[in-house]
Scaffold this active site. Structure first.
Site, PDB file in Angstrom:
ATOM      1  N   ARG A 154      -5.738  -1.607  -0.634  1.00 38.02           N
ATOM      2  CA  ARG A 154      -6.079  -0.486   0.231  1.00 38.02           C
ATOM      3  C   ARG A 154      -6.078   0.854  -0.508  1.00 38.02           C
ATOM      4  NH1 ARG A 154      -2.650  -1.626   5.632  1.00 38.02           N
ATOM      5  NH2 ARG A 154      -1.908  -3.600   4.841  1.00 38.02           N
ATOM      6  N   CYS A 211       9.406   1.781   3.448  1.00 34.14           N
ATOM      7  CA  CYS A 211      10.288   0.659   3.785  1.00 34.14           C
ATOM      8  C   CYS A 211      11.715   1.135   3.978  1.00 34.14           C
ATOM      9  CB  CYS A 211      10.251  -0.398   2.695  1.00 34.14           C
ATOM     10  SG  CYS A 211      10.887   0.237   1.152  1.00 34.14           S
ATOM     11  N   LYS A 236      -1.138  -7.196  -9.256  1.00 36.80           N
ATOM     12  CA  LYS A 236      -2.115  -7.253  -8.151  1.00 36.80           C
ATOM     13  C   LYS A 236      -1.680  -6.189  -7.155  1.00 36.80           C
ATOM     14  CE  LYS A 236      -2.988  -8.370  -4.453  1.00 36.80           C
ATOM     15  NZ  LYS A 236      -3.320  -7.315  -3.451  1.00 36.80           N
ATOM     16  N   PHE A 290       0.814  -1.221   0.000  1.00 38.67           N
ATOM     17  CA  PHE A 290       0.000   0.000   0.000  1.00 38.67           C
ATOM     18  C   PHE A 290       0.840   1.260   0.000  1.00 38.67           C
ATOM     19  CE2 PHE A 290       0.866  -0.032   4.574  1.00 38.67           C
ATOM     20  CZ  PHE A 290       0.996   1.321   4.837  1.00 38.67           C
ATOM     21  N   GLU A 294       8.874  -4.186  13.339  1.00 41.56           N
ATOM     22  CA  GLU A 294       8.678  -3.120  12.353  1.00 41.56           C
ATOM     23  C   GLU A 294       7.376  -2.405  12.719  1.00 41.56           C
ATOM     24  OE1 GLU A 294       7.555  -4.047   8.276  1.00 41.56           O
ATOM     25  OE2 GLU A 294       8.759  -2.365   7.549  1.00 41.56           O
TER      26      GLU A 294
END
Ligand code: NAD
Length: 495
Positions: free
Chosen positions: A177, A281, A173, A149, A380
């Site tokens: 969200r 990330c 794909k 997302f 995380e």
């Protein structure tokens, strides 16, 4: 209510599974759209469309492919603001950040525009007398991308421009969200003139992912998301005989040495920890303050936090927007209390911030005196919570990172060139920044972490992306002796 449909074989396809879920505007908390969740049969239909497009697409000339890729690049650039608006509306990130996401995606399309050069292969003449050996790289077939997302436009662009440039056809794909931005990008791709079926988008959840992992016509899967799902996708996809690269989560460390420029380090820590609400990330989630710089650094970060403007992403003054969902916001907020209970010092408590309306906002938090055994360090969090760990020495900082299960990015802040050079060798991570907090490589290098941040051995985009989306074929060719030629060449044999 707007419904976000699949995009298969060049046109919109309604979702027939009977399953759907709401898409929210995180800044208001209101539902913005409904997205259909594909059944296995709908995934199969998209794969079938990609499969039937493959034969023609894979033999389309490099010149024709290049021309289309340039057209796509120009359309994405021309529509950058609209893509960014969709990103802000469903993800929540501020508009300038969303524009940055589009710009980083564009880099990958531009790289793919060089496909003729990238697919040159290699050649040896006269490996033996009259024998040439050469290697060509051929497309894999139908390949799939499954994306998270947090970069709904950029991460798909890490994947499909290179995949398609190499002659593959693609099934994307995206995250369920915030699916509107990747949907627009797919429409622009079709508008550029790529044939129907070359890029297909199916919206969905685990059902769609599982079918992609098991459909025998999918040759490879490129995944980006959290570590548990990355591991699952890697194990399931490879067990089904597919080539898989699966990028996972992260806990990125920024080491600040005592000689660092504290203002630069504090500015960098704040933008890298709290930008995009910490949902990157490559966000810095741990600052490792070495030696006696810790107090000054924590003070400098706190001063900057006090000035940070949090608000809806479409308001020009906002520097940080909301989190993706209410549940995720609450989970992130809970870590502040957990950290305090484990013995961390809460310098700034984001839970104290108040906001109008029902948006998924949370203030930013700064936790000091965090240690490696605390869950705020181990997990995380993926939100605006920055942990400061104090280390006595450079060696201790490097050891801390080595023990951490993730290894996406790492950064060092120092004025000492020797220390910086040593760090680039020592850092147990796939991407390293020197006085750069978020070292995301440009499109002509490749992106990827180590340890639990990547399953597989191939990084994303750039040269490794081209490698991932192609298979090598080595050809050994013996040529007739010119002496036997029907034409008198007038030269000795194999000169
Ligand atoms: P996620 O793992 O929840 O979802 C990623 C994708 O997997 C989505 O398309 C989702 O539909 C699918 N998915 C979710 N649950 C699944 C299941 N049980 N089975 C099969 N498929 C499933 O990740 P997210 O919350 O969308 O994104 C955030 C995560 O992604 C963070 O952990 C972040 O660090 C990571 N991330 C990593 C990178 C990287 O380059 N390493 C880049 C961006 C995000």
């Amino acid at each position: 209510m707007k419904t976000i449909e699949h995009f298969v074989n060049g046109s919109s396809a309604s979702c027939e599974s009977g399953r759907s879920q709401p898409v929210f505007n995180p800044a208001t908390g209101e539902q913005a759209a409904e997205v259909g969740l594909a059944s296995a049969a709908e995934v199969d239909a998209a794969v079938a469309a990609a499969k039937s497009a493959f034969e023609q697409w894979s033999t389309t000339s490099l010149a024709a492919r290049t021309k289309l890729m340039f057209a796509f690049r120009n359309l994405v650039e021309a529509n950058a603001s609209e893509i960014a608006t969709r990103l802000t509306a469903e993800h929540g990130k501020v508009h300038s950040d969303a524009l940055g996401e589009v710009a980083r995606g564009l880099e990958n399309i531009e790289y793919a525009c060089g496909l003729a050069d990238l697919l040159k292969g290699s050649f040896n003449s006269q490996a033996s007398s009259g024998v040439d050996v050469y290697t060509v790289r051929q497309p894999l077939g139908v390949v799939a991308g499954i994306t998270p997302f947090n970069f709904p436009a950029m991460v798909p662009l890490w994947m499909f421009p290179n995949a398609v440039a190499c002659g593959n056809t693609f099934v994307l794909k995206p995250s369920e969200r915030d699916p509107s931005a990747p949907r627009l990008v797919a429409e622009l791709f079709a508008e550029a003139g790529f044939p129907p079926g070359v890029l297909n988008v199916v919206n969905g959840d685990k059902v769609a992912v599982d079918r992609l992992l098991n459909n025998p016509d999918i040759a490879a899967v490129s995944f980006v998301g959290s570590t548990p799902i990355a591991r699952y996708v890697y194990e399931t996809g490879t067990a089904a005989g597919k080539r898989v690269q699966a990028l996972g989560g992260a806990k990125n460390h920024m080491v600040v040495l005592p000689d660092a420029d504290i203002d630069l380090a504090a500015d960098s820590a704040v933008s890298a920890a709290y930008g995009s609400a910490g949902e990157r990330c490559m966000a810095v989630s741990v600052v490792v303050a070495v030696g006696d710089c810790a107090d000054a650094l924590v003070d400098a970060i706190k001063v900057r936090i006090d000035k940070l403007r949090i608000g809806p992403g479409n308001e020009p003054d906002s520097e940080m927007g909301p989190l993706i969902t209410r549940e995720h916001r609450d989970r992130v907020a809970s870590y502040v209390g957990v950290g305090a209970g484990e013995g961390a010092t809460v310098v700034v408590d984001g839970r104290d911030a108040t906001f109008d309306g029902d948006g998924f906002f949370l203030g930013v938090s700064l936790l000091d005196h965090v240690t490696a055994d605390m869950s705020v360090y181990r997990d995380e969090i993926f939100g605006p919570v920055l942990c400061v760990v104090r280390a006595d020495s450079y060696h201790q900082a490097v050891e801390l990172m080595a023990q951490n299960p993730w290894g996406n990015g790492a950064a060092i802040f120092t004025r000492d060139g020797g220390a910086a050079r040593q760090f680039q060798l020592d850092a147990d991570a796939g991407m390293v920044g020197i006085n750069v907090p978020i070292p995301v490589p440009v499109g002509y290098h490749s992106f990827g972490g180590w340890k639990n941040s990547l399953f597989g051995d191939t990084h994303m985009y750039g040269p490794e992306g081209i490698h991932f989306f192609t298979k090598a074929k080595a050809i050994t060719a013996r040529w007739p002796d010119p002496a036997d030629s029907s034409v008198d060449l007038g030269f000795p044999r194999n000169r």
